[in-house]
Design an enzyme around this catalytic site. Sequence first.
Site, mmCIF file in Angstrom:
data_model
loop_
_atom_site.group_PDB
_atom_site.id
_atom_site.type_symbol
_atom_site.label_atom_id
_atom_site.label_comp_id
_atom_site.label_asym_id
_atom_site.label_seq_id
_atom_site.Cartn_x
_atom_site.Cartn_y
_atom_site.Cartn_z
ATOM 1 N N ASP A 6 -0.404 -60.553 10.316
ATOM 2 C CA ASP A 6 -1.071 -61.230 9.200
ATOM 3 C C ASP A 6 -0.243 -62.464 8.853
ATOM 4 O OD1 ASP A 6 -3.410 -60.152 7.110
ATOM 5 O OD2 ASP A 6 -2.099 -61.683 6.237
ATOM 6 N N PHE B 247 -5.155 -59.672 11.621
ATOM 7 C CA PHE B 247 -5.600 -59.801 10.224
ATOM 8 C C PHE B 247 -5.476 -58.435 9.530
ATOM 9 C CE2 PHE B 247 -8.168 -62.725 12.850
ATOM 10 C CZ PHE B 247 -7.862 -63.945 12.294
ATOM 11 N N ARG C 235 -12.733 -48.182 10.046
ATOM 12 C CA ARG C 235 -11.333 -47.758 10.217
ATOM 13 C C ARG C 235 -11.274 -46.313 10.680
ATOM 14 N NH1 ARG C 235 -10.195 -51.112 5.309
ATOM 15 N NH2 ARG C 235 -10.716 -49.324 4.021
ATOM 16 N N CYS D 272 -17.206 -60.986 8.090
ATOM 17 C CA CYS D 272 -17.721 -60.689 6.748
ATOM 18 C C CYS D 272 -18.372 -61.919 6.130
ATOM 19 C CB CYS D 272 -16.606 -60.153 5.851
ATOM 20 S SG CYS D 272 -15.229 -61.280 5.661
ATOM 21 N N ASN E 263 0.372 -66.691 12.466
ATOM 22 C CA ASN E 263 -1.005 -67.182 12.500
ATOM 23 C C ASN E 263 -1.724 -66.514 13.672
ATOM 24 O OD1 ASN E 263 -3.232 -68.843 13.491
ATOM 25 N ND2 ASN E 263 -2.630 -70.229 11.853
ATOM 26 N N ALA E 264 -2.858 -65.902 13.377
ATOM 27 C CA ALA E 264 -3.580 -65.123 14.395
ATOM 28 C C ALA E 264 -3.944 -65.985 15.602
ATOM 29 C CB ALA E 264 -4.843 -64.542 13.779
HETATM 30 N N1 SAH Z 1 -8.284 -55.522 7.944
HETATM 31 C C1 SAH Z 1 -7.966 -55.534 6.536
HETATM 32 C C2 SAH Z 1 -8.591 -56.686 5.783
HETATM 33 C C3 SAH Z 1 -8.311 -58.050 6.339
HETATM 34 S S1 SAH Z 1 -8.579 -59.352 5.196
HETATM 35 C C4 SAH Z 1 -8.353 -54.176 5.910
HETATM 36 O O1 SAH Z 1 -9.078 -53.378 6.556
HETATM 37 O O2 SAH Z 1 -7.941 -53.910 4.775
HETATM 38 C C5 SAH Z 1 -8.121 -60.772 6.075
HETATM 39 C C6 SAH Z 1 -6.623 -61.007 6.224
HETATM 40 O O3 SAH Z 1 -6.467 -62.114 7.103
HETATM 41 C C7 SAH Z 1 -5.845 -61.346 4.957
HETATM 42 O O4 SAH Z 1 -4.809 -60.424 4.789
HETATM 43 C C8 SAH Z 1 -5.263 -62.757 5.224
HETATM 44 O O5 SAH Z 1 -3.924 -62.888 4.759
HETATM 45 C C9 SAH Z 1 -5.269 -62.811 6.728
HETATM 46 N N2 SAH Z 1 -5.354 -64.143 7.350
HETATM 47 C C10 SAH Z 1 -6.135 -65.177 6.991
HETATM 48 N N3 SAH Z 1 -6.003 -66.202 7.863
HETATM 49 C C11 SAH Z 1 -5.101 -65.796 8.809
HETATM 50 C C12 SAH Z 1 -4.549 -66.392 9.974
HETATM 51 N N4 SAH Z 1 -4.913 -67.610 10.381
HETATM 52 N N5 SAH Z 1 -3.678 -65.671 10.714
HETATM 53 C C13 SAH Z 1 -3.321 -64.418 10.350
HETATM 54 N N6 SAH Z 1 -3.803 -63.814 9.242
HETATM 55 C C14 SAH Z 1 -4.685 -64.483 8.484
#
Ligand code: SAH
Length: 386
Positions: free
Chosen positions: A241, A220, A205, A329, A268-269
């Site tokens: 998200d 996400f 980050r 991850c 949804n991503a």
């Molecule tokens: N980038 C963040 C951590 C991400 S964790 C940081 O640095 O703190 C992963 C995230 O993906 C979660 O918040 C979860 O709600 C989201 N997520 C899971 N599946 C998803 C999807 N299909 N579309 C969008 N978001 C999603």
Amino acid sequence: MTATVAVTARGAARWRAGHPWIYRTDVSPTRAPAGVVRVTAGSGRFLGQALLSPASEIRLRFLTREDAALGPDWWAGRIASALARRSGLSGRTSAFRVVHGEGDGLPSLVIDRYGDYVVAQLLSAGLEAHRADVLEAIGTVLAPKAVLLRNDASVRRHERLPLAIEDAASRVPDEIEVFEDGIRFFVFPRTGQKTGAFLDQRDNRVRLQGLAAGRALDVFTYQGLFALHMARRASTVLAVDSSAAALEAARRNGGLNSGSPVEWREGNAFDLLRALERDGQRFDTIVLDPPAFAKTRSAIPRALAGYKEINLRAMRLLAPGGTLFTASCSFHVGRELFLRMLAEAAADSGRSIVLCEITGQAADHPELVTVPETGYLKGAFLVARD
Ligand code: SAH
């Protein structure tokens, strides 16, 4: 009297090779209760002391090569060494991992510091048996205002331990304000993911804060951390998200910081990336930080297809010269598979993609070369050449 347990030649060789886990089949049957035991080879030669988990496939987790008494002072010594290794973080962040389990010589123990508070996880039956000593040591070394045990991690099931979130000493508040390289945010230790935040992405980050530009996209986003770091330099940020609750926290975090405007969008991503591509949109900086798509080995093929799809679309969305930071991850997707997936995505994207840097988890999550399980996060900084 500490019980003594014998291991096979294979078990002894594993410890000699630097791995602290000894599996059930390499440990001779014992009636000893969960907790610290002395470990010997079949010959009777002393090998060290380990945490015994009577019901777990990971039967022993080595702690020492010595035969010293392991009371609160010993635990405090190991935690103090781990803390000393993090001294470089002081002033840069008030949220960091003090103990990363095996990576810090304290198998199955996680200790995260959030400002004046500590959130810990005891992830094995052997360790749970020493809860009082560990908590005393945390108090001595870290002197927190309160300690919360996030013992709701599902790995505790393999240890036949109950899942619970417990205040260990005083009550930790529902939200704690912390900072990370100039960005302020709330952590929700009881309800947030992991112990409240994804500390393992801090270094990535911070890197993004330095190189974000133009129009940025954070896919996400969870509680908005990459987006807020990028808003320092980018002119606009779109953060996405699927969790409304996570975005609610992200919005509040946005209110704590100045910077360019961030649009928090629920969705949804996969759908969003497809729609942006269809609309011919372009971004100068993109972050892809999905949850673990491969939670088990058998899930690898589907996970790789998912990773490839989002990376392929993100590559197509990059403006010429734009940067993509992409992460995985999933422990089961190793570096080699991750890079192969990126190569396939790049080939299909029709873009010329340059690999600038491969990264991993932040330095307060040390990955031991002899213990692959201590490393799980892979990241790549990519640039679209044209
Ligand atoms: N980038 C963040 C951590 C991400 S964790 C940081 O640095 O703190 C992963 C995230 O993906 C979660 O918040 C979860 O709600 C989201 N997520 C899971 N599946 C998803 C999807 N299909 N579309 C969008 N978001 C999603």
